[in-house]
Design an enzyme around this catalytic site. Structure first.
Site, PDB file in Angstrom:
ATOM      1  N   LYS A  41       0.824  -1.212   0.000  1.00 45.20           N
ATOM      2  CA  LYS A  41       0.000   0.000   0.000  1.00 45.20           C
ATOM      3  C   LYS A  41       0.856   1.260   0.000  1.00 45.20           C
ATOM      4  O   LYS A  41       1.949   1.272   0.564  1.00 45.20           O
ATOM      5  CB  LYS A  41      -0.893   0.029   1.246  1.00 45.20           C
ATOM      6  CG  LYS A  41      -1.961  -1.052   1.277  1.00 45.20           C
ATOM      7  CD  LYS A  41      -2.782  -0.932   2.552  1.00 45.20           C
ATOM      8  CE  LYS A  41      -3.871  -2.002   2.622  1.00 45.20           C
ATOM      9  NZ  LYS A  41      -4.494  -2.054   3.956  1.00 45.20           N
ATOM     10  N   SER A 128     -10.606   1.727   5.268  1.00 44.18           N
ATOM     11  CA  SER A 128      -9.992   3.054   5.169  1.00 44.18           C
ATOM     12  C   SER A 128     -10.069   3.567   3.735  1.00 44.18           C
ATOM     13  O   SER A 128     -10.283   4.765   3.500  1.00 44.18           O
ATOM     14  CB  SER A 128      -8.533   2.989   5.618  1.00 44.18           C
ATOM     15  OG  SER A 128      -8.450   2.584   6.953  1.00 44.18           O
TER      16      SER A 128
HETATM   17  O1  PNS Z   1      -4.084  -2.706   7.779  1.00 44.44           O
HETATM   18  P1  PNS Z   1      -3.280  -3.632   6.889  1.00 44.44           P
HETATM   19  O2  PNS Z   1      -2.635  -2.870   5.752  1.00 44.44           O
HETATM   20  O3  PNS Z   1      -4.087  -4.811   6.398  1.00 44.44           O
HETATM   21  O4  PNS Z   1      -2.118  -4.226   7.832  1.00 44.44           O
HETATM   22  C1  PNS Z   1      -1.142  -5.094   7.290  1.00 44.44           C
HETATM   23  C2  PNS Z   1       0.121  -5.051   8.165  1.00 44.44           C
HETATM   24  C3  PNS Z   1       0.665  -3.633   8.251  1.00 44.44           C
HETATM   25  C4  PNS Z   1      -0.232  -5.554   9.578  1.00 44.44           C
HETATM   26  C5  PNS Z   1       1.177  -6.004   7.507  1.00 44.44           C
HETATM   27  O5  PNS Z   1       1.472  -5.567   6.217  1.00 44.44           O
HETATM   28  C6  PNS Z   1       2.452  -6.134   8.340  1.00 44.44           C
HETATM   29  O6  PNS Z   1       2.497  -6.906   9.277  1.00 44.44           O
HETATM   30  N1  PNS Z   1       3.483  -5.342   7.977  1.00 44.44           N
HETATM   31  C7  PNS Z   1       4.748  -5.348   8.687  1.00 44.44           C
HETATM   32  C8  PNS Z   1       5.799  -6.156   7.900  1.00 44.44           C
HETATM   33  C9  PNS Z   1       5.639  -7.640   8.169  1.00 44.44           C
HETATM   34  O7  PNS Z   1       5.751  -8.122   9.288  1.00 44.44           O
HETATM   35  N2  PNS Z   1       5.351  -8.376   7.084  1.00 44.44           N
HETATM   36  C10 PNS Z   1       5.162  -9.804   7.139  1.00 44.44           C
HETATM   37  C11 PNS Z   1       3.725 -10.147   7.400  1.00 44.44           C
HETATM   38  S1  PNS Z   1       3.480 -11.873   7.258  1.00 44.44           S
END
Ligand code: PNS
Length: 162
Positions: A41, A128
């Site tokens: 995103k 959002s």
């Molecule tokens: O609100 P969202 O965009 O659905 O949240 C997704 C989020 C931010 C929780 C996810 O992209 C995330 O955990 N990002 C941090 C990087 C990470 O740990 N990536 C591996 C996930 S398996």
């Protein structure tokens, strides 16, 4: 102390998120809402803005903290000594992606659990991106955004031309 982490992009935080925050805060001693990077995103609001909006709406909740982190969720969970990640589940369309993330996070940090709270029915279709889109067409978003931050978000999206 039982600590849980509620991660997300929160671009911006909505009443649907707040519903999950309030319910999760009732289940744990401490809940940390953390703004993370979702590489899929491109956020409209800066990390600082998103954190400040969340802080404003959780002020009244004694056991909720707000934070941001630039890295892996599994590492953040370890850093905070948390035992669980909390996520909200809306429609079935959320499921496959959330399932994949939960299993990956479990591989990275086997000591933590991912718990899913089913969305309240009124927020089932709220996101959002829908809020940003409605605001860009001048629609009333008061049903979707907490009162404390509604005006600032409307103004900010108007300025951004989003
Ligand atoms: O609100 P969202 O965009 O659905 O949240 C997704 C989020 C931010 C929780 C996810 O992209 C995330 O955990 N990002 C941090 C990087 C990470 O740990 N990536 C591996 C996930 S398996």
């Amino acid at each position: 102390m039982r600590i849980a982490i509620y991660p997300g992009s929160f671009d911006p935080v909505t009443k649907g998120h707040l519903d999950i925050i309030e319910r999760a805060a009732g289940l744990f001693d401490k809940l940390i809402v953390v703004v993370l990077t979702n590489p899929a995103k491109t956020p409209v609001f800066s990390v600082e803005e998103r954190v400040s909006y969340i802080r404003r709406i959780v002020e009244k909740l004694d056991n909720v903290e707000t934070d941001c982190f630039d890295g892996l969720l599994a590492d953040y969970v370890k850093l905070k000594g948390a035992g669980a990640i909390v996520k909200g589940l809306r429609a079935m369309s959320d499921f496959e992606y959330e399932f994949q993330m939960a299993l990956t996070n479990k591989q990275l940090n086997p000591e933590m659990e991912t718990l899913f709270l089913i969305t309240s029915a009124e927020y089932m279709y709220l996101s959002s991106s829908i809020v940003r889109q409605l605001a860009s067409f001048g629609a009333d978003i008061s049903r979707f955004i907490p009162d404390e931050i509604r005006d600032i978000i409307v103004e900010r999206l108007r300025k951004a031309g989003k």
